[in-house]
Design a protein around this motif. Structure first.
Motif, PDB file in Angstrom:
ATOM      1  N   UNK A 170      15.000 140.666 100.449  1.00 26.47           N
ATOM      2  CA  UNK A 170      14.361 141.435 100.554  1.00 26.47           C
ATOM      3  C   UNK A 170      14.429 142.605 101.635  1.00 26.47           C
ATOM      4  N   UNK A 193      12.588 145.158 104.868  1.00 24.01           N
ATOM      5  CA  UNK A 193      11.404 145.362 104.737  1.00 24.01           C
ATOM      6  C   UNK A 193      11.409 146.752 106.368  1.00 24.01           C
ATOM      7  N   UNK A 233       9.674 149.490 108.431  1.00 21.22           N
ATOM      8  CA  UNK A 233       9.047 150.316 109.463  1.00 21.22           C
ATOM      9  C   UNK A 233       9.213 151.269 110.660  1.00 21.22           C
ATOM     10  N   UNK A 250       6.083 155.848 101.921  1.00 18.64           N
ATOM     11  CA  UNK A 250       6.261 154.305 101.596  1.00 18.64           C
ATOM     12  C   UNK A 250       7.166 154.411 100.371  1.00 18.64           C
ATOM     13  N   UNK A 251       8.012 153.541 100.851  1.00 17.05           N
ATOM     14  CA  UNK A 251       8.811 154.008  99.267  1.00 17.05           C
ATOM     15  C   UNK A 251       9.525 151.939  98.723  1.00 17.05           C
ATOM     16  N   UNK A 252       9.744 152.491  97.601  1.00 19.36           N
ATOM     17  CA  UNK A 252      10.199 151.070  97.353  1.00 19.36           C
ATOM     18  C   UNK A 252      11.457 152.158  97.407  1.00 19.36           C
ATOM     19  N   UNK A 253      13.095 151.068  97.137  1.00 19.57           N
ATOM     20  CA  UNK A 253      14.310 151.549  97.097  1.00 19.57           C
ATOM     21  C   UNK A 253      15.197 149.919  96.244  1.00 19.57           C
ATOM     22  N   UNK A 254      15.583 150.302  95.018  1.00 16.26           N
ATOM     23  CA  UNK A 254      16.517 149.024  94.614  1.00 16.26           C
ATOM     24  C   UNK A 254      17.579 149.377  94.764  1.00 16.26           C
ATOM     25  N   UNK A 271      16.252 144.554  97.059  1.00 18.00           N
ATOM     26  CA  UNK A 271      15.113 145.541  96.566  1.00 18.00           C
ATOM     27  C   UNK A 271      14.428 145.831  98.085  1.00 18.00           C
ATOM     28  N   UNK A 316      11.333 148.124 100.937  1.00 18.85           N
ATOM     29  CA  UNK A 316      10.308 148.908 100.946  1.00 18.85           C
ATOM     30  C   UNK A 316      10.407 149.441 102.354  1.00 18.85           C
ATOM     31  N   UNK A 317      10.129 150.877 102.616  1.00 21.39           N
ATOM     32  CA  UNK A 317      10.076 151.797 103.582  1.00 21.39           C
ATOM     33  C   UNK A 317       9.029 151.885 104.004  1.00 21.39           C
ATOM     34  N   UNK A 318       9.078 151.933 105.832  1.00 22.68           N
ATOM     35  CA  UNK A 318       7.496 152.348 106.133  1.00 22.68           C
ATOM     36  C   UNK A 318       7.789 153.761 106.970  1.00 22.68           C
ATOM     37  N   UNK A 346      12.432 143.436 108.745  1.00 25.36           N
ATOM     38  CA  UNK A 346      13.114 142.082 108.305  1.00 25.36           C
ATOM     39  C   UNK A 346      13.118 141.716 106.850  1.00 25.36           C
TER      40      UNK A 346
END
Lengths: 332, 332, 332, 332
Positions: free
Chosen positions: D148, D150, D152, D211-215, D221, D223-225, D242
């Motif tokens: 995954x 991440x 930000x 904030x979001x999760x993306x597949x 997946x 994570x976006x902030x 990361x």
């Protein structure tokens, strides 16, 4: 635009990097390289498609297109090619340190002055945006009056294993810091006191770790820590410069670099500062340093790091070495 | 379990914290407090519902339940209550530094020994888990042989404004570090050389910033940096201890604390180490230090920080002060 | 002061720590321990010189001095001892999570309420000074109105290897975060959407890494990242909590701990928070949590983490698990 | 070497930087600039001694030396000059995002392809050494299989005050991240779920924090902030990327930059990455990006960031926006 014809003398660790950057430069024409180690010389001359010489004297004589030289030989072997190149009217960029004795340093400066050629010493931190902006912030009064400066250049044990046989922490690492200290504090060092230790029982004092206090003519002081003992699990050097002033403070660090790669082999922090590659071209502060030298010659400007700067740094490094040897405070 | 009857002498900055912790301790009975400043004394004695005295001598005479005292008076005023308390058979915990002259320190140690009372000096870092585990890692050989130690205790300018009139960076801040240095390096300091500066033109050398190198009897060396010039935008002190060894390295830092609060007033890093509050009780290393003293008295154990430790730290602090005054290297 | 008679049920990883802290507590009397694993039970009961039982039911029946129990059995095995202990009038501290189904959680709460015993769930971060002060800063308006919260609990691959067979990142790690999120944002979670992955091809979604967005009833949102894939060269977990507000921000991190030990075996960051040892005594937040429970029973106070808190965290963890299973957003 | 004739369309915040870099480039000849804001246009054209136009259409018609254009107009105003320039056979560099609708993006790509001109989108992180080396490390298997990612990109409130009226965190900030996510994970996004909030009561969802999760299609997946709420006392953005993999991890951060200046005005972290000045020349990743475009045109190479890349990032940004608007998961 006319390109500057340039040759590299000594194509080991640093010299091979110079050659690569010069070969890719829009302002230079890499004419030739010289190195007494034939294999190394052949590798680099072949890589960049230029003439190679075992004897730099032959090169300087034969290659008419050489207008400037970059000298990247071992520290002790800076003086001879510098004097010859200057006397032949070639502009000179010398890797740090300028020389290993004050006499040699002074001769290089004098000869270059007499020949009216540019002389620049490769104190690369002067081309680092962090250090440049630290310098400007201090000059602009951002931190009030500087009070003291702390410099740390703690390198990895892996690097120490390579360099402890050929140099010392003071000369290999600390020479960067004493130059930056003079520059940022805008004052000469008048007194030093150093303590040091070898990692081997009975080894020479200061072989692996050195700590020192330095007093400047303006009353400020500096702390210097240089070492090459950092364990592999750190995955990095520890490179800090900090200036505390009456109204503020500046913190520079060169070691984190914004990138950590943890693989099964451990932690690596790839270079993103000195000479990272970006889409087939080397970028970074070494290129900016070399470009600056090229521009100084092509446009007749004063190099940002003079021979006198190189000599002053050398004097401090020698005083630190003397303090370590005698166990006493040394006045400059 | 029997509780230890204890009194606090001096309830300013540190003494009031002692009183609060002792009043909440499951092992102590806070009997009384004394302070020559009546308002302060009244505030604290009222807060904890105990007797208050302006003169600690009266208190020691009148209050029969006092078995031990915590001395938190100004540095210079440690010696008198310590000597009296010891001669009356009270166990003694003294805030750091033990005293301000070697003679006073020696008298306190001798008197306590003659009276067979416990004597502990409040070098609180000896009760910090970070420092304890650093000590144990070194003893267990985790870093091979120690080579050099770096200690920084750079405090905020706000703190400096308060303390520069009453103390010096060496005595207020550096005393912590020289104690920790001796402890971790397991060797006595034999030579120091310090440089310093005042933030005010013409102020005494070392009034605001001090740098020093220290040599230990075992050949290792230390670097010390103490200052109280950090600007408010940093929102914190800069407190580091680092030991490089032949096979590893240890890094301790006490300033980040794992919490940053950015509000319109700026950055604050609340205390999570010294004496944070957790659901109505003070926890942290000051409580652990005081609990240790209580346990040493109640169970007849040796305190982890002896009078001799306090005296050794004092001697180094005095040598650093002498080096600053004379501008010369000082042998101990 | 009267001591509280207490027994520990389950003395594995966490339970053995509870036993050690209770045996050393000035407020508790450790009466007995129980564990279905005889060897483990014997080791702990011998170490602390107390009775040991294979069957906690026998222990609860036979040992008259037990006034309270700490339940540290595997997650699934919390409910039975909790119900029995409550029905026998024993006060209950349950390790997190309260239970593994909503029904079980509700039965524990109801039974404890009917029996009028204290029930506390071991969400240990509620006893961490960093988190407590973050909570207080938010309540005091330091950051204006909270907007969103980010929680990361990325654990080491070494830890993952142990726990991935018995639990999930959501239940083992994320349960801490969802409790803290509710507490700090002062609002209930109404909607979640999670994505996850296994490190093994074809492994269950969310077996090793999970990311999620959570919406709170008050319109704020949260980001959650939990994983147990961090490589050994990092030498640590990555534990962050961050709250951005309309006028400020709060940053909590639990992983650096102020101490790094680099030895030939690599980097270790010893525990200085959860249960570090200071001169023969365990200190840290686990002790503070347990002390809080003891005090709540002894002085008839409300525990800081109620059964309802534990149940709410469980509900969110179950919703995240459902979102991972179905690949869909889940409303609570 | 022949220089490439180039013009800049839109010389606001970014365009004026482009103009400066192009005017100093050894590979370009800055022919003219255009901006509908006359004052701005005049300032820049005067500064670099080139023709200035209010209407870019006139410029493209009149200035024969223009072989390429850099389009730095507001997001919505990329499409018209791009289509015109392409149809006139000019090579095109467009600032990110490529366009604001999928239709516009597709038209730009199609028109450039038909006209056989180079098209590059200014996703500058693709020219950052940190990101490039992260990409290469992943491709070389340093972290095993990625699991995954991440990202930000939390900007300062000061920046938010400027941009929240004209753009959104998703489009202004997140567009960088979704491009980098696709690039590093080497897979297309198939599903997103976002939550957001405005800092003002009743403001549009996602106006200030998202904030979001993306597949991804490959099962990984993200994570976006993204937010622009960071308080001034932080003195910086918070920019992290990361990637956790099955055998390692990569951490990129762009915000510390190795330099902190604390002055009475507070903390500033000067730019050392995007376009720092080194001895009269701008260096940094923006120059490297622009040089890359020049080289692609001069040497007929494929730009590192294609129109298709720009379009893919746009599609994800639109899906995130849709998820915020509807409160639902969105499939791409």
């Amino acid at each position: 635009m006319k390109l500057l014809g340039i040759a590299v003398i000594g194509v080991g660790n640093m010299g091979s990097r110079y050659a690569g950057i010069l070969a890719d430069s829009p302002w230079a024409h890499l004419v030739a390289v010289a190195d007494s180690d034939e294999r190394r010389m052949t590798a680099i001359s072949t890589q960049y498609g230029v003439q190679g010489y075992i004897d730099y004297r032959t090169m300087l004589q034969d290659e008419k297109g050489i207008e400037a030289v970059a000298i990247c030989t071992p520290d002790r072997a800076h003086v001879e090619p510098a004097l010859l190149a200057a006397s032949l009217g070639k502009h000179i960029m010398v890797e740090k340190p300028l020389a290993t004795t004050i006499e040699d340093g002074e001769r290089i400066i004098r000869t270059a002055a007499d020949a009216r050629v540019k002389l620049m010493v490769g104190h690369v931190l002067r081309f680092d945006p962090r250090h440049i902006q630290a310098y400007e912030a201090i000059r602009n009064g951002a931190i009030g009056e500087p009070v003291h400066i702390f410099c740390r250049r703690n390198d990895t044990a892996a690097s120490g294993q390579i360099w402890r046989k050929r140099s010392t922490p003071v000369f290999f690492l600390g020479i960067h810091d004493v130059d930056v200290m003079r520059w940022l504090m805008n004052s000469e060092v008048v007194r030093v006191c150093a303590e040091g230790k070898s990692a081997e029982p009975g080894g020479p004092v200061g072989q692996d770790s050195v700590g020192a206090v330095l007093r400047f003519a303006n009353g400020c002081f500096g702390l210097l820590e240089v070492s090459w003992l950092l364990p592999p699990s750190m995955g990095r050097s520890d490179l800090r410069l900090e200036v505390l002033g009456t109204k503020g403070a500046i913190f520079v660090q060169m070691h984190d670099r914004g990138l950590e790669v943890h693989s099964p082999e451990g932690l690596v922090r790839p270079d993103t500062i000195l000479m990272p590659k970006v889409h087939d071209h080397v970028t970074g502060i070494l290129r900016d340093e070399i470009s600056h030298f090229l521009e100084c010659v092509l446009r007749d400007k004063q190099p940002a790091v003079s021979g006198e700067d190189g000599l002053a740094a050398l004097k401090i490094a020698l005083a630190l070495t003397e303090s370590l040897r005698t166990g006493m405070q040394i006045n400059l």
